[in-house]
Design a protein around this motif. Sequence first.
Motif, short mmCIF file in Angstrom:
data_model
loop_
_atom_site.label_atom_id
_atom_site.label_comp_id
_atom_site.label_asym_id
_atom_site.label_seq_id
_atom_site.Cartn_x
_atom_site.Cartn_y
_atom_site.Cartn_z
N TRP A 53 0.79 -1.23 0.00
CA TRP A 53 0.00 0.00 0.00
C TRP A 53 0.83 1.28 0.00
O TRP A 53 0.29 2.37 -0.22
CB TRP A 53 -0.91 0.03 1.22
CG TRP A 53 -0.18 -0.20 2.51
CD1 TRP A 53 0.00 -1.39 3.15
CD2 TRP A 53 0.50 0.78 3.29
NE1 TRP A 53 0.75 -1.22 4.29
CE2 TRP A 53 1.06 0.12 4.41
CE3 TRP A 53 0.69 2.15 3.18
CZ2 TRP A 53 1.80 0.77 5.38
CZ3 TRP A 53 1.43 2.81 4.15
CH2 TRP A 53 1.97 2.13 5.24
N GLU A 56 0.72 3.85 -3.10
CA GLU A 56 -0.57 4.54 -3.27
C GLU A 56 -0.76 5.64 -2.23
O GLU A 56 -1.19 6.74 -2.57
CB GLU A 56 -1.72 3.53 -3.16
CG GLU A 56 -1.83 2.62 -4.34
CD GLU A 56 -2.93 1.58 -4.18
OE1 GLU A 56 -3.73 1.68 -3.21
OE2 GLU A 56 -3.01 0.69 -5.03
N LYS A 126 -14.25 4.31 -8.07
CA LYS A 126 -13.17 3.37 -8.41
C LYS A 126 -12.22 3.19 -7.23
O LYS A 126 -11.62 4.16 -6.77
CB LYS A 126 -12.38 3.88 -9.61
CG LYS A 126 -13.20 4.07 -10.86
CD LYS A 126 -12.36 4.69 -11.94
CE LYS A 126 -13.19 5.03 -13.16
NZ LYS A 126 -12.41 5.79 -14.14
N PRO A 127 -12.01 1.97 -6.76
CA PRO A 127 -11.07 1.76 -5.66
C PRO A 127 -9.63 1.61 -6.18
O PRO A 127 -9.41 1.15 -7.29
CB PRO A 127 -11.54 0.46 -5.03
CG PRO A 127 -12.19 -0.28 -6.15
CD PRO A 127 -12.78 0.76 -7.07
N GLN A 128 -8.68 2.01 -5.35
CA GLN A 128 -7.29 1.78 -5.69
C GLN A 128 -6.98 0.31 -5.40
O GLN A 128 -7.58 -0.30 -4.53
CB GLN A 128 -6.39 2.69 -4.87
CG GLN A 128 -6.56 4.14 -5.25
CD GLN A 128 -5.57 5.03 -4.52
OE1 GLN A 128 -4.45 4.63 -4.23
NE2 GLN A 128 -5.99 6.25 -4.24
N PRO A 129 -6.04 -0.27 -6.13
CA PRO A 129 -5.81 -1.72 -6.02
C PRO A 129 -5.38 -2.20 -4.63
O PRO A 129 -5.92 -3.19 -4.13
CB PRO A 129 -4.72 -2.00 -7.03
CG PRO A 129 -4.62 -0.82 -7.90
CD PRO A 129 -5.24 0.33 -7.18
N THR A 131 -4.93 -0.30 -1.43
CA THR A 131 -5.57 0.24 -0.23
C THR A 131 -7.07 0.16 -0.26
O THR A 131 -7.71 0.23 0.78
CB THR A 131 -5.18 1.72 -0.04
OG1 THR A 131 -5.61 2.45 -1.19
CG2 THR A 131 -3.70 1.87 0.21
N ARG A 132 -7.64 0.06 -1.43
CA ARG A 132 -9.08 0.08 -1.65
C ARG A 132 -9.68 1.46 -1.35
O ARG A 132 -10.89 1.61 -1.28
CB ARG A 132 -9.81 -1.00 -0.84
CG ARG A 132 -9.26 -2.42 -0.97
CD ARG A 132 -9.13 -2.95 -2.37
NE ARG A 132 -10.43 -3.11 -3.02
CZ ARG A 132 -10.58 -3.27 -4.33
NH1 ARG A 132 -9.52 -3.32 -5.11
NH2 ARG A 132 -11.76 -3.38 -4.85
N PHE A 133 -8.82 2.49 -1.16
CA PHE A 133 -9.31 3.86 -1.03
C PHE A 133 -9.86 4.29 -2.39
O PHE A 133 -9.41 3.83 -3.43
CB PHE A 133 -8.20 4.83 -0.65
CG PHE A 133 -7.64 4.65 0.73
CD1 PHE A 133 -8.41 4.13 1.76
CD2 PHE A 133 -6.34 5.02 1.00
CE1 PHE A 133 -7.88 3.98 3.03
CE2 PHE A 133 -5.81 4.88 2.27
CZ PHE A 133 -6.59 4.35 3.29
N SER A 134 -10.78 5.22 -2.38
CA SER A 134 -11.33 5.74 -3.62
C SER A 134 -10.26 6.49 -4.41
O SER A 134 -9.46 7.24 -3.84
CB SER A 134 -12.49 6.69 -3.31
OG SER A 134 -12.87 7.38 -4.46
N GLN A 135 -10.26 6.30 -5.72
CA GLN A 135 -9.33 7.05 -6.56
C GLN A 135 -9.70 8.53 -6.60
O GLN A 135 -8.90 9.37 -7.01
CB GLN A 135 -9.31 6.47 -7.98
CG GLN A 135 -8.59 5.16 -8.07
CD GLN A 135 -8.49 4.65 -9.50
OE1 GLN A 135 -8.66 5.40 -10.45
NE2 GLN A 135 -8.21 3.37 -9.64
#
Length: 189
Positions: A53, A56, A126-129, A131-135
């Motif tokens: 992570w 990102e 859209k999630p980041q790969p 962290t799954r935080f929003s882009q």
Amino acid sequence: MNNNQKVLMKIRGYFDAFIQAERYISSVILIIVTLITFVQVVMRFVFDAPFSWSEEVTLMFLVWFGYLCMAIDIYTDDHAALYFLYNRMSPVLRKGADLFRHGLLVWFFVEMIKYGWMLTKLNLPKPQPATRFSQGWLYAPLVVGGVLMLIYSLVNFISTILKPRSEYQRESDKPKTVEELTVERGGTV
């Protein structure tokens, strides 16, 4: 100093406090980025177990850091300038150049907010790969920084309107220090 200039000075006093908070937040972000990067390097090269992570999060913080710092720079009006040319202009031309510059910045930041908002909305789901935080968090600084820069540009524009031509004349008649001459010639202090 007339009443309009006194009101503007009072408003600038409030903004000065806000700018200090912005500087503090930017400093904390820079420390966090440095720590994450250092730990990531140690984990990768010493323990051969890097975090998935870190890139990102570092990228997200760097984008926020950049836009906050740009807003501070717009407020202080310390960005790059052609001083060797500007300082040779008459007071009327200087004021006109300042009005044009600040007006152009206002227009640019309005556009930045508009398109930054569109990009943020587009990327929110859209999630980041890793962290799954929003882009959307990568594009939100366009809007937040754009709003701050727009406000600061408007304050600078109004300050320029209220600044009397005699003050421009006084600035051009004032003898320059060695530091001012160095900056005018393209150096740094």
